[in-house]
Design an enzyme around this catalytic site. Structure first.
Site, mmCIF file in Angstrom:
data_model
loop_
_atom_site.group_PDB
_atom_site.id
_atom_site.type_symbol
_atom_site.label_atom_id
_atom_site.label_comp_id
_atom_site.label_asym_id
_atom_site.label_seq_id
_atom_site.Cartn_x
_atom_site.Cartn_y
_atom_site.Cartn_z
ATOM 1 N N GLU A 1 -4.059 -9.413 3.756
ATOM 2 C CA GLU A 1 -4.758 -9.092 5.007
ATOM 3 C C GLU A 1 -5.901 -10.050 5.297
ATOM 4 O OE1 GLU A 1 -3.643 -6.926 2.851
ATOM 5 O OE2 GLU A 1 -2.869 -5.119 3.831
ATOM 6 N N GLU B 1 0.832 -1.213 0.000
ATOM 7 C CA GLU B 1 0.000 0.000 0.000
ATOM 8 C C GLU B 1 0.864 1.258 0.000
ATOM 9 O OE1 GLU B 1 -2.279 -1.680 3.367
ATOM 10 O OE2 GLU B 1 -4.054 -1.019 2.285
HETATM 11 C C1 3H9 Z 1 -1.370 -4.939 7.116
HETATM 12 O O1 3H9 Z 1 -0.432 -4.623 6.455
HETATM 13 C C2 3H9 Z 1 -2.519 -4.012 7.387
HETATM 14 C C3 3H9 Z 1 -2.549 -2.809 6.483
HETATM 15 O O2 3H9 Z 1 -3.287 -3.087 5.332
HETATM 16 C C4 3H9 Z 1 -3.220 -1.647 7.123
HETATM 17 C C5 3H9 Z 1 -2.580 -1.086 8.360
HETATM 18 C C6 3H9 Z 1 -3.315 0.090 8.927
HETATM 19 N N1 3H9 Z 1 4.391 -8.101 11.472
HETATM 20 O O3 3H9 Z 1 6.809 -15.808 8.045
HETATM 21 P P1 3H9 Z 1 8.216 -15.846 8.526
HETATM 22 C C7 3H9 Z 1 7.577 -12.081 11.680
HETATM 23 S S1 3H9 Z 1 -1.469 -6.441 7.876
HETATM 24 C C8 3H9 Z 1 5.084 -8.565 12.512
HETATM 25 O O4 3H9 Z 1 8.647 -17.016 9.307
HETATM 26 P P2 3H9 Z 1 9.214 -16.123 5.839
HETATM 27 C C9 3H9 Z 1 7.132 -13.508 11.934
HETATM 28 O O5 3H9 Z 1 6.249 -13.582 13.027
HETATM 29 C C10 3H9 Z 1 0.043 -7.252 7.421
HETATM 30 N N2 3H9 Z 1 5.889 -9.650 12.427
HETATM 31 O O6 3H9 Z 1 9.256 -15.613 7.335
HETATM 32 C C11 3H9 Z 1 8.464 -14.182 12.186
HETATM 33 O O7 3H9 Z 1 8.851 -13.861 13.499
HETATM 34 P P3 3H9 Z 1 9.643 -14.934 14.376
HETATM 35 C C12 3H9 Z 1 -0.010 -7.763 6.042
HETATM 36 C C13 3H9 Z 1 5.954 -10.258 11.242
HETATM 37 O O8 3H9 Z 1 10.491 -15.744 5.250
HETATM 38 C C14 3H9 Z 1 9.409 -13.463 11.246
HETATM 39 O O9 3H9 Z 1 8.786 -12.210 10.946
HETATM 40 N N3 3H9 Z 1 1.182 -8.535 5.774
HETATM 41 C C15 3H9 Z 1 5.240 -9.817 10.132
HETATM 42 O O10 3H9 Z 1 8.761 -17.534 5.793
HETATM 43 C C16 3H9 Z 1 9.669 -14.202 9.965
HETATM 44 O O11 3H9 Z 1 8.431 -14.513 9.370
HETATM 45 C C17 3H9 Z 1 1.238 -9.861 5.980
HETATM 46 O O12 3H9 Z 1 0.279 -10.480 6.340
HETATM 47 C C18 3H9 Z 1 4.427 -8.662 10.277
HETATM 48 N N4 3H9 Z 1 3.725 -8.181 9.248
HETATM 49 O O13 3H9 Z 1 8.039 -15.279 5.161
HETATM 50 C C19 3H9 Z 1 2.554 -10.522 5.689
HETATM 51 N N5 3H9 Z 1 5.509 -10.638 9.084
HETATM 52 O O14 3H9 Z 1 10.902 -15.210 13.637
HETATM 53 C C20 3H9 Z 1 2.916 -11.439 6.795
HETATM 54 C C21 3H9 Z 1 6.367 -11.541 9.542
HETATM 55 O O15 3H9 Z 1 9.800 -14.267 15.706
HETATM 56 N N6 3H9 Z 1 4.213 -12.037 6.631
HETATM 57 N N7 3H9 Z 1 6.640 -11.332 10.835
HETATM 58 O O16 3H9 Z 1 8.738 -16.129 14.419
HETATM 59 C C22 3H9 Z 1 4.439 -13.053 5.763
HETATM 60 O O17 3H9 Z 1 3.601 -13.463 4.989
HETATM 61 C C23 3H9 Z 1 5.800 -13.689 5.829
HETATM 62 O O18 3H9 Z 1 6.370 -13.358 7.049
HETATM 63 C C24 3H9 Z 1 6.788 -13.281 4.699
HETATM 64 C C25 3H9 Z 1 8.173 -13.908 5.002
HETATM 65 C C26 3H9 Z 1 6.256 -13.818 3.358
HETATM 66 C C27 3H9 Z 1 6.945 -11.801 4.628
#
Ligand code: 3H9
Length: 696
Positions: A128, A108
């Site tokens: 999301e 975004e």
């Molecule tokens: C949003 O954006 C709302 C907006 O529209 C509006 C706002 C007003 N936050 O998955 P992994 C941590 S909602 C905090 O194992 P990979 C995860 O917990 C968000 N922490 O790695 C882990 O921690 P730990 C929309 C996060 O390489 C570590 O990072 N975005 C977040 O397999 C590694 O993660 C999503 O939904 C986060 N956003 O995959 C994306 N993301 O090591 C969510 C990750 O302590 N993330 N962590 O366990 C993903 O899909 C995957 O993490 C990603 C990497 C593909 C990025």
């Protein structure tokens, strides 16, 4: 270089300022990142040397979204809208330079930049929906303006990560740049923009891609209909569609207000709270207290599978899909041919559905070799046994494998309930023996229970967990007990479901309650699907259970067109008057009185004994944390993610109530039933169970 704050720097390359974000692990837009971007952009705008700004990230990815851990409290300023306004309204061009994944709020923010460049391997998405949310920083309004309403709907409703190459074609990415030259290419691109005096493109001002949706009055009704079944019980998908309707019917600022309102509503909804819990629970499973990161693992490049049945074939596909060669061994040519034909058919249906190309299927099939020679597995790094569920047969296979397969290689069983210690004990390498319990269909279901015996080595466990990740599974480490985690809790539910038939409920009464709760199907529809004759023997059958009677009447489930339900030629189920009569006759013979069971009683008697069993699983240290149980049920049995799993659900009811109801139902719960002391204790202390983790 100018340091803006702990996570952002401003680096100058001639007259282009690079705003570099470095906030591991995924550059989530935490308060510090938002603050750093706003301060960095402002500083670059104030600097007369700077003609353009590039927003770029260090580490493995572009910004992966809002920092989900901040959602518990109001976001500290600057919030997303403030941050985006600073970027979008900047007087100098701002270019987003994307690598890794630009997700959620990350995408975004990129959509507020005037231009976007990306390396071909980059992916973008608005996931999301998986968190029970909608994009809440303008994504529902800007994305359709770039890629059209239908594409935007597809991306937001599926949450899928779309390749930058596709987004380039759709018009959301302005230029693809060489893989290892993102920084320089982005600076060069920004320089060109400046040179050309190109306009500061604001996505919010675009309108053309909305025309088609405005002209199609049936679009949203069709969208709703298409997703209805798949998104049953989830709230966010409907809200995404409402935002898209706003995008085509209202001015941008008005439609943004709709998005903001719906996002705020979802943020505090029980569905989103549960789904955010699941997000972190699914990341916890990889963390095993006594097996730290860095535990040595064994190289696994060649897989052997014993048994080409439904499970063996599905397991082979999992490895072939990940590019690993697999050798399947069967006892006779006919069974082998049959097994490989099923694998081929599965792949062919993937081609038909557009999931795989014929070339990809050819590559995968070429990785699967069938043989009748167990000796062909001598050089495998891992052999998975998937033969008939019988202890002596399995022990026999393991004895043979132990003698044939090279020393050190792992030997795994796909048993769903047998004692793996007893299997390991017949080998000379018990430390290399473990369970890999795939769920059917193995090539589709994400869950893998990795079962450690008393003697499985740490290195074998670490290897299995790493391998699970490599083949795209979500693995939960469990200990040995009958049925492990998933099936053990399923047995507890099944026992009650069967008992309720004898008390007067019909299979469809029980199934309906669980379906309405959010499960994909109830226990009797599930039994019909799996086949009622699993483990049934015609010779020894004595009409001792309703299931036996049904099998004896050749009502063996979907495959015979009748089981608990009657089925039409499309396998649509309808309650069966024949089954009803069979049940009533059976109950009459037992001489028991029948009564009408309320939906509430059915729900409590199906779910609370499962929760109780989950607590016992924790007591016995079969898992290391309660959330692992929830991950098993969500990924292996279709427990609705918006209810967070059985242990999380228990806390939403309140443990005190769960215990009280179990006590109330106890006389009906069977002679072997007892309430878990742990559950009682937590309830008495007013504590919650889903956050429980055990020290090793
Ligand atoms: C949003 O954006 C709302 C907006 O529209 C509006 C706002 C007003 N936050 O998955 P992994 C941590 S909602 C905090 O194992 P990979 C995860 O917990 C968000 N922490 O790695 C882990 O921690 P730990 C929309 C996060 O390489 C570590 O990072 N975005 C977040 O397999 C590694 O993660 C999503 O939904 C986060 N956003 O995959 C994306 N993301 O090591 C969510 C990750 O302590 N993330 N962590 O366990 C993903 O899909 C995957 O993490 C990603 C990497 C593909 C990025």
């Amino acid at each position: 270089m100018t340091t803006i704050n702990a996570v952002t720097d401003l680096v100058f390359d001639d007259d282009v300022a690079l705003l570099v974000i470095d906030s591991p692990p995924v550059n989530a837009l935490s308060h510090a990142v938002r603050e750093g971007i706003v301060a960095g952009v402002r500083r670059a705008l104030d600097d007369p040397r700077v003609k353009a700004i590039v927003l770029i990230c260090k580490g493995k990815t572009f910004m992966a979204g809002a920092d989900i851990t901040e959602f518990g409290a109001p976001l500290k300023a600057p919030d997303f809208l403030e941050l985006e306004a600073v970027i979008e309204n900047a007087s100098k061009p701002i270019v987003a330079a994307i690598h890794g994944t630009a997700l959620g709020g990350g995408l975004e923010v990129a959509l507020c930049c005037h231009y976007r460049v990306a390396v071909p391997s980059a992916k973008c998405g608005l996931p999301e929906v998986h968190l029970g949310l909608i994009p809440g920083a303008g994504g529902t309004q800007r994305l359709p303006r770039l890629v059209g309403v239908e594409q935007a709907a597809e991306m937001m409703l599926s949450g899928e990560h779309v390749p930058a190459t596709t987004l380039r074609e759709l018009g959301a990415i302005d230029e693809l740049v060489p893989e290892d030259q993102l920084r320089d290419a982005a600076v060069e691109f920004a320089g060109r923009i400046v040179q050309a005096g190109a306009a500061l493109k604001k996505v919010r001002d675009l309108d053309e891609k909305l025309h088609a949706a405005r002209a199609d009055s049936s679009l949203f009704a069709a969208l709703r209909q298409r997703i209805e079944k798949k998104t049953r019980g989830f709230r966010a998908p409907e809200y995404i569609i409402r935002c898209l309707e706003a995008a085509v019917t209202l001015p941008f600022d008005e439609a943004m207000k709709v998005e903001q309102k719906l996002f705020a509503e979802l943020l505090h909804s029980p569905e989103s709270l549960a789904q955010r819990y699941v997000f972190f629970a699914e990341r916890q499973v990889w963390k095993i207290p006594d097996i730290p990161e860095g535990t040595p693992t064994l190289p696994v490049e060649k897989i052997g599978i014993v048994g080409a049945g439904t499970m063996g074939g599905g397991i082979a596909m999992c490895f072939a899909n990940a590019g690993l060669p697999v050798t399947i061994v069967e006892a006779n040519q006919e069974a082998l041919d049959r097994g490989l034909t099923v694998v081929r058919k599965n792949y062919e249906s993937a081609i038909k559905r557009g999931r795989l190309s014929p070339e990809e299927v050819a590559q995968r099939m070429a990785l699967i070799e069938g043989t009748l020679e167990l000796g062909s597995l001598a050089d495998a790094d891992l052999v998975i046994e998937a033969v008939f569920e019988d202890m002596s047969i399995k022990q026999d296979v393991f004895r043979k494998l132990d003698a044939i397969v090279k020393p050190g290689a792992l030997l795994a069983t796909n048993t769903s309930a047998l004692n793996i210690d007893e299997i390991a004990n017949v080998t000379r390498r018990p430390e290399a023996v473990l369970g890999l319990h795939f769920f059917s269909p193995a090539n589709v279901m994400r869950l893998l229970e990795v079962v450690r015996t008393r003697r499985t080595s740490k290195s074998a466990i670490a290897t299995a967990m790493r391998l699970a990740k490599r083949i795209g599974k979500i693995a939960v480490l469990v200990g040995v007990c009958p049925g492990f985690v998933g099936n053990r809790m399923l047995f507890a539910r099944q026992e009650q479901a069967n008992a309720m038939l004898l008390e007067g409920a019909m299979p469809w009464d029980i199934d309906r309650v669980l379906y309405e709760f959010g499960m994909p199907m109830g226990p009797f529809a599930m039994a019909d699907l799996a086949g009622l004759d699993l483990g049934w023997n015609k010779e020894t059958s004595k009409s001792a259970t309703i299931r036996e009677v049904l099998c004896e009447m050749d009502r063996r489930g979907q495959k015979t067109g009748a089981g608990y339900y009657d089925y039409d030629e499309h396998r649509n189920a309808r309650p069966s008057p024949d089954t009803e009569k069979i049940i009533r006759d059976f109950v009459r013979k037992t001489g028991r009185p029948t009564r009408t069971l309320s939906a509430q009683e059915i729900l409590e008697r199906c779910l609370y004994p499962m929760i109780n069993e989950g607590a016992k699983i924790l007591e016995e240290r079969i898992v290391v944390r309660a959330s692992d149980i929830d991950v098993v049920w969500i990924n292996g049995y279709g427990w609705p993610a918006y209810r967070g799993g059985p242990m999380y659900y228990a806390d939403t009811i309140g443990l005190h109530t769960v215990v009280q109801k179990l006590e109330e139902h106890a006389p009906k719960l069977g002679r072997g039933f007892s309430i878990s002391p742990l559950l009682r204790q937590l309830a008495a202390e007013g504590k919650r169970i889903h956050e429980l983790r055990l020290e090793q």
